[in-house]
Scaffold this active site. Structure first.
Site, PDB file in Angstrom:
ATOM      1  N   CYS A  58       7.904   4.372   5.915  1.00 35.07           N
ATOM      2  CA  CYS A  58       6.832   4.199   4.927  1.00 35.07           C
ATOM      3  C   CYS A  58       6.710   2.705   4.689  1.00 35.07           C
ATOM      4  CB  CYS A  58       7.215   4.924   3.638  1.00 35.07           C
ATOM      5  SG  CYS A  58       6.233   4.480   2.191  1.00 35.07           S
ATOM      6  N   CYS A 167       0.255   1.294   7.388  1.00 36.42           N
ATOM      7  CA  CYS A 167       0.603   2.489   6.615  1.00 36.42           C
ATOM      8  C   CYS A 167       0.884   3.585   7.633  1.00 36.42           C
ATOM      9  CB  CYS A 167      -0.559   2.900   5.703  1.00 36.42           C
ATOM     10  SG  CYS A 167      -0.350   4.538   4.951  1.00 36.42           S
TER      11      CYS A 167
END
Lengths: 251, 251
Positions: A58, A167
């Site tokens: 992440c 992302c």
């Protein structure tokens, strides 16, 4: 799941334990203080079930990662591998970063890029609608193209020659971004860059090799049928061996 | 904040303490079990700072609310007031509900409507992109109109004459929804219906009246500049007297 897929492809002999903190997602709107606390709790859980290394799959959580070890485990973020892959191919020295608001606000990619090469120009663009569009299953949809067109305006006007997908949801949009950015722009996702760095560390003996066949176990912190569906879809053709609930307190 | 604004307008003499659980938002993707735990922790916090009644200003959290009291405090959800307001005006008996995936999945509006009037037809539509569009500040934008057009297709084809805005973010979109649905369809937001019910209970002495002038104190569970900005914008022209961090464990 996009990172797990890259790891699975690059390291077919390893076993993976995936922890999805679905009860507390998304991290992209939370403060560094809160994200750091969640990250420590999550790594403690993974250590308790016996992993040998941790990948923080992440970008937002990777931005708070200051150490190469947490709780005595080697730990990898996605920022540095993505930055290195972007620098390896840029000619113009103008690099765009598409990311959540929190990752853009942290400036993590800009810092990582400038730390390696101080003369690059970095154009950051917050794209808060892309995660919900991917989760809605609208990755290939005119609405997503319209939204992407708007998000790409500033980076394209700045003449970037490289775009980092900052992302881990965005690799699902890689072909759409590539189509809209045009063939002269390189679109980088951190997942494969990271997977090759982990593979190199296993090769060099910095992490012991498993070679035990390579299962995938998934834990989530909340019951989430839509996550299960999207996760399986992203990971295909690789299969998930088990789904379990992880009781990470305290919340 | 849309609910607080309605309460502020209807009850100018009361003081309000607003708790935004920003560290754990959004609730719309979480399971009933997790939401119930968060709700109990939040009500405990509000009781500890001395409120006399609690309004659960979130449809998803309202769906798990089974009691009229929690921790000895009167507690109000937004579902029943919205359902009653919708039934008060429908002629066709066909009511649409726009909500998050979790609220739609719970069937809470359908149950509340059918419990009062068993012959109504309820058309539920999950609209997961509307919250991020509002939070991006794109409420009045062609992208939002395109997305809304898609979400309104099924309700309009079912000939609803009433649309419930079943998420407390959606009142920001009320005029856009009204424009796209057309003038013959009533668009209901639960906030004002709820505020009038609370006012009636104060009037009837079921909750003691304050009449102390009416301040607004805001607590959040995480530092969030974007929430602060959006919250102030929605609440305007009413001002917020203080912003503080609430330490709600355990997470």
């Amino acid at each position: 799941m996009t990172v797990l897929k890259a790891l699975r492809e690059v390291l077919p002999g390893e076993s993976f334990l995936y922890l999805g903190d679905t009860a507390r997602l998304p991290y992209g709107t939370k403060s560094p203080r809160t994200i750091t606390r969640y990250l420590q709790q999550n790594v403690s859980f993974l250590k308790s079930v016996g992993v040998k290394a941790v990948v923080v799959a992440c970008n937002t959580a990777s931005t708070v990662l200051k150490e190469a070890h947490l709780n005595g485990l080697p730990v990898y973020g996605v920022i540095e591998p993505g930055a290195r892959a972007a620098l390896a191919g840029t000619h113009a020295g103008v690099i765009g970063v598409l990311a959540t608001r929190a990752t853009v606000h942290s400036g993590a990619y800009e810092q990582a890029l400038l730390a390696i090469r101080s003369d690059v120009h970095v154009v950051q663009q917050a794209c808060p609608l892309l995660v919900p569009l991917v989760e809605e299953g609208w990755a290939h949809d005119p609405v997503t193209e319209t939204v992407l067109h708007r998000y790409l305006t500033a980076p394209l006007e700045a003449h970037v020659d490289t775009l980092i997908l900052g992302c881990t949801h965005y690799p699902v949009l890689k072909d759409v971004v590539q189509k809209m950015a045009g063939p002269t722009i390189r679109v980088i996702d951190s997942a494969h860059a990271l997977a090759y760095e982990v593979a190199a560390d296993i090769e060099a003996g910095r992490i012991p090799a498993n070679g035990d066949g390579g299962g995938i176990q998934v834990f989530t912190t909340d019951i989430s049928p839509s996550f299960q569906q999207l996760g399986s879809h992203i990971l295909a053709p690789h299969a998930i061996d088990s789904w379990e609930l992880a009781d990470i307190r305290g919340d």
